[in-house]
Design a protein around this motif. Structure first.
Motif, short mmCIF file in Angstrom:
data_model
loop_
_atom_site.label_atom_id
_atom_site.label_comp_id
_atom_site.label_asym_id
_atom_site.label_seq_id
_atom_site.Cartn_x
_atom_site.Cartn_y
_atom_site.Cartn_z
N ASP A 41 0.89 -0.78 -0.19
CA ASP A 41 0.19 0.68 0.00
C ASP A 41 1.50 1.29 -0.04
OD1 ASP A 41 -1.92 2.13 0.70
OD2 ASP A 41 -2.56 1.52 1.50
N ALA A 42 1.03 2.17 -0.98
CA ALA A 42 1.98 3.33 -1.26
C ALA A 42 1.18 4.54 -0.25
CB ALA A 42 2.13 3.83 -2.69
N TYR A 43 0.52 4.75 -0.11
CA TYR A 43 0.08 4.95 1.02
C TYR A 43 0.77 4.93 2.62
CZ TYR A 43 -1.82 6.69 -3.34
OH TYR A 43 -1.66 7.10 -4.49
N HIS A 44 0.47 3.63 2.49
CA HIS A 44 1.21 3.24 4.01
C HIS A 44 2.50 2.68 4.61
CE1 HIS A 44 -3.00 4.32 3.84
NE2 HIS A 44 -3.30 4.66 5.11
N ALA A 45 2.85 3.51 3.66
CA ALA A 45 4.39 1.83 3.75
C ALA A 45 6.28 3.37 3.44
CB ALA A 45 4.88 1.74 1.99
N LYS A 46 6.90 2.92 3.73
CA LYS A 46 8.11 2.91 4.20
C LYS A 46 8.94 2.28 3.63
CE LYS A 46 6.70 5.02 8.17
NZ LYS A 46 6.39 6.92 7.65
N ALA A 47 9.76 2.96 2.41
CA ALA A 47 10.65 2.31 2.32
C ALA A 47 12.04 3.11 2.35
CB ALA A 47 10.98 2.61 0.04
N PHE A 48 13.27 1.41 2.86
CA PHE A 48 14.76 2.01 3.16
C PHE A 48 15.15 1.21 1.72
CE2 PHE A 48 13.72 0.44 7.31
CZ PHE A 48 12.33 2.14 7.84
N ILE A 49 15.71 1.93 1.37
CA ILE A 49 16.82 1.83 -0.07
C ILE A 49 18.35 2.19 0.57
CG2 ILE A 49 17.03 2.26 -2.28
CD1 ILE A 49 14.50 3.73 -2.61
N CYS A 50 18.96 1.44 -0.01
CA CYS A 50 20.89 1.17 -0.61
C CYS A 50 21.62 0.39 -1.39
CB CYS A 50 21.32 0.70 1.39
SG CYS A 50 22.65 0.60 1.44
N GLY A 51 21.95 1.08 -1.58
CA GLY A 51 22.46 1.07 -3.18
C GLY A 51 23.29 2.26 -3.40
N PRO A 52 23.89 1.88 -4.67
CA PRO A 52 25.07 3.09 -5.17
C PRO A 52 23.52 4.04 -6.16
CG PRO A 52 25.49 1.05 -6.64
CD PRO A 52 24.13 0.49 -5.16
N GLU A 53 23.81 4.75 -5.48
CA GLU A 53 23.46 6.68 -5.49
C GLU A 53 22.36 6.62 -6.46
OE1 GLU A 53 24.91 9.35 -3.73
OE2 GLU A 53 24.26 11.15 -4.85
N LEU A 54 23.09 6.28 -7.99
CA LEU A 54 22.14 5.69 -9.62
C LEU A 54 21.39 4.60 -8.81
CD1 LEU A 54 22.70 7.15 -12.18
CD2 LEU A 54 23.66 4.67 -13.22
N MET A 55 21.44 3.58 -8.91
CA MET A 55 20.45 2.79 -8.45
C MET A 55 19.57 3.13 -7.70
SD MET A 55 20.20 -0.59 -5.47
CE MET A 55 18.60 0.34 -4.88
N MET A 56 19.64 3.97 -6.06
CA MET A 56 18.79 4.71 -5.49
C MET A 56 17.48 5.30 -6.00
SD MET A 56 20.30 5.10 -2.13
CE MET A 56 21.05 5.73 -1.91
N ARG A 57 18.31 6.59 -7.03
CA ARG A 57 17.86 7.64 -8.23
C ARG A 57 17.17 7.17 -8.94
NH1 ARG A 57 22.32 10.89 -10.01
NH2 ARG A 57 21.33 9.79 -12.17
N PHE A 58 16.76 5.53 -9.67
CA PHE A 58 16.12 5.19 -10.36
C PHE A 58 15.05 4.81 -9.40
CE2 PHE A 58 19.66 4.56 -13.34
CZ PHE A 58 19.17 5.17 -14.44
N THR A 59 14.75 3.65 -8.26
CA THR A 59 14.22 3.61 -7.53
C THR A 59 13.21 4.21 -6.94
OG1 THR A 59 16.08 1.86 -6.67
CG2 THR A 59 13.90 1.87 -5.42
N ILE A 60 13.56 5.55 -6.20
CA ILE A 60 13.01 6.46 -5.97
C ILE A 60 11.59 6.80 -7.24
CG2 ILE A 60 13.03 8.78 -5.17
CD1 ILE A 60 15.93 8.02 -3.30
#
Lengths: 155, 305
Positions: B227-246
């Motif tokens: 549920d995108a409106y009730h979720a927290k995302a923790f992202i870790c990786g190279p900055e490029l990967m994080m940008r695309f993921t975000i």
């Protein structure tokens, strides 16, 4: 004998046909066929005529590139709800890669010759079809470009 | 862990990571934060061709808990070679085991890689902010990572799994270059075997004997159920990967303040004094490494920063 009503219902359930005018979808249903691919079977091979495109209803397909060692390189997998195959739209209408079923996969195939004939007569139908392919092409190109960046490399 | 070292902890969460720029702002680290404490390697595991895990115990022989929060890091000192910041990859509920997973990328990590069981290494820490696992309670939790980025997130995964009932859907998405580069394969398989956790792994390329996904990690997001409106995302990786993921998460409706990233910069002192890891008005070592995306999104768009 293909039952158009049954196929149209399957098309309507697939995300590719979401919001497509019903008339256009029913017209395309005449080119569609329900197929089942066993795990390990090939749906397409590089150089062969690209005479169809496929909507995946369930299962997974691997896009492969054959290499001299004999062990094909898998470059992408496609899953339920996705579409594969646009070589039917671009001359010389040949597959550029091999396509293998990873799992038992159920697809709807759409016959290319039938499609080309219909969209040549009905430009609006062509627009409906192409306007659904373009975002998919853009997304795949974007993903491929991400892969080219070595996304998980040493930062 | 000695009590002397224990006071070095900086138990912040990323939500506290807004920098206090007042000259009289309280400092987190005590004066002895620059003094490495000798630890001994008690176990070494070669995870991948270029990645290994070491388990440490105090060289003093006096065992004890090395309390840390998920996402924090230590400065590991290869005596005579240099120091390197490494995230703690062990289970925070088992602080007697101090575990680090390291990719061999430079002189210091090469020196640590050459160490054997019984060798001594200096440890300063733990430092930095943590994944906001308490704040995420009641929400769906998305762990999205690639390559070595799974190591700093493993403590958060351990925490969520140990407190599974406090969270909504739990999704772990992981990407690697190839099947041979998948870190913690056994654990990923075990997590995937749980009925209360969704795990999906993808690689950039593979041969036919790989039955999993091939493609970038961002493509796994559309298939994950949350549920995108009730979720927290923790992202870790190279900055490029994080940008695309975000970008992908944002297109699915996740708000910037619900996305957390672990930043990486050239950390030296680890206490915000030397300025090597300055990131705009922040120091990654002291204000991060875990940041709410909402606090760094403008900085991530600055080229060359």
């Amino acid at each position: 004998m293909v039952k158009i009503e049954g196929i149209d219902k399957l098309l309507a359930e697939h995300p590719f046909f979401k919001d497509m005018p019903i008339d256009a979808r029913k017209t395309l249903a005449g080119c569609a066929k329900n197929e089942r691919i066993e795990p390990g079977d090939y749906l397409a091979q590089e150089g062969n005529a690209a005479d169809k495109f496929y909507l995946i209803r369930s299962g997974a397909l691997a896009v492969e590139c054959h290499v001299p060692s004999g062990d094909n390189l898998v470059i992408e997998t496609l899953h339920t709800g996705e579409v594969f195959g646009w070589s039917w739209m671009v001359p010389p209408y040949e597959w550029n890669f091999d396509i293998r079923a990873v799992d038992l996969t159920r697809v709807i195939s759409l016959d290319a010759a039938c499609l080309r004939k219909k969209i040549t007569k009905d430009k609006l139908l062509g627009f409906e079809l192409y306007s659904r392919f373009i975002p998919i092409l853009a997304k795949r190109l974007h993903s491929t470009r991400q892969q080219l960046t070595d996304l998980y490399g040493k930062s | 862990m000695t009590s002397k070292t224990a006071v070095k902890r900086s138990p912040k969460t990323a939500d506290d990571a807004q920098p206090d720029t007042r000259p009289d702002a309280p400092r987190d680290a005590p004066l002895d934060a620059m003094m490495p404490v000798p630890f001994r390697i008690v176990k070494r595991t070669q995870e991948l061709a270029d990645t290994f895990t070491i388990e440490l115990t105090p060289a003093s022989g006096r065992g004890g808990a090395f309390a840390f929060r998920p996402g924090q890091f230590n400065m590991l000192y290869a005596f005579g070679v240099g120091e390197v910041p490494i995230s703690i990859s062990g289970d925070p509920a088992n602080p007697k085991k101090l575990i680090h997973t390291i990719r061999n990328v430079g002189a210091v990590t090469q020196a640590i890689s050459n160490m054997k069981v019984g060798d001594e290494i200096g440890v300063r820490g733990p430092f930095g902010s943590a994944w906001p696992v308490e704040k995420a309670e009641g929400s769906d939790v998305l762990i999205i990572t690639g390559g070595i980025g799974l190591a700093p997130l493993r403590p958060a995964i351990d925490h969520v799994l140990a407190n599974r009932g406090k969270y909504g859907r739990f999704v772990i998405l992981y990407g690697a270059r190839s099947p041979a580069d998948v870190l913690f394969m056994e654990q990923l398989t075990a997590w995937r075997g749980r009925l209360d956790t969704y795990v999906d792994v993808t690689v950039d390329h593979a041969t036919r004997d790989w039955a999993g996904n091939v493609g970038v990690v961002t493509r796994l997001i559309e298939r994950a159920n949350f549920d995108a409106y009730h979720a927290k995302a923790f992202i870790c990786g190279p900055e490029l990967m994080m940008r695309f993921t975000i970008k992908e998460l944002s297109s699915r409706g996740l708000k910037d303040e619900d996305i957390y990233v672990s930043m990486e910069r050239n950390m030296k002192c680890a206490i915000g004094h030397c300025g090597h890891c300055q990131f705009g008005g922040k120091f990654v070592c002291k204000d991060g490494p875990v940041f709410p995306y909402s606090s760094v999104n403008a900085l991530l768009k600055v080229r060359g920063l």
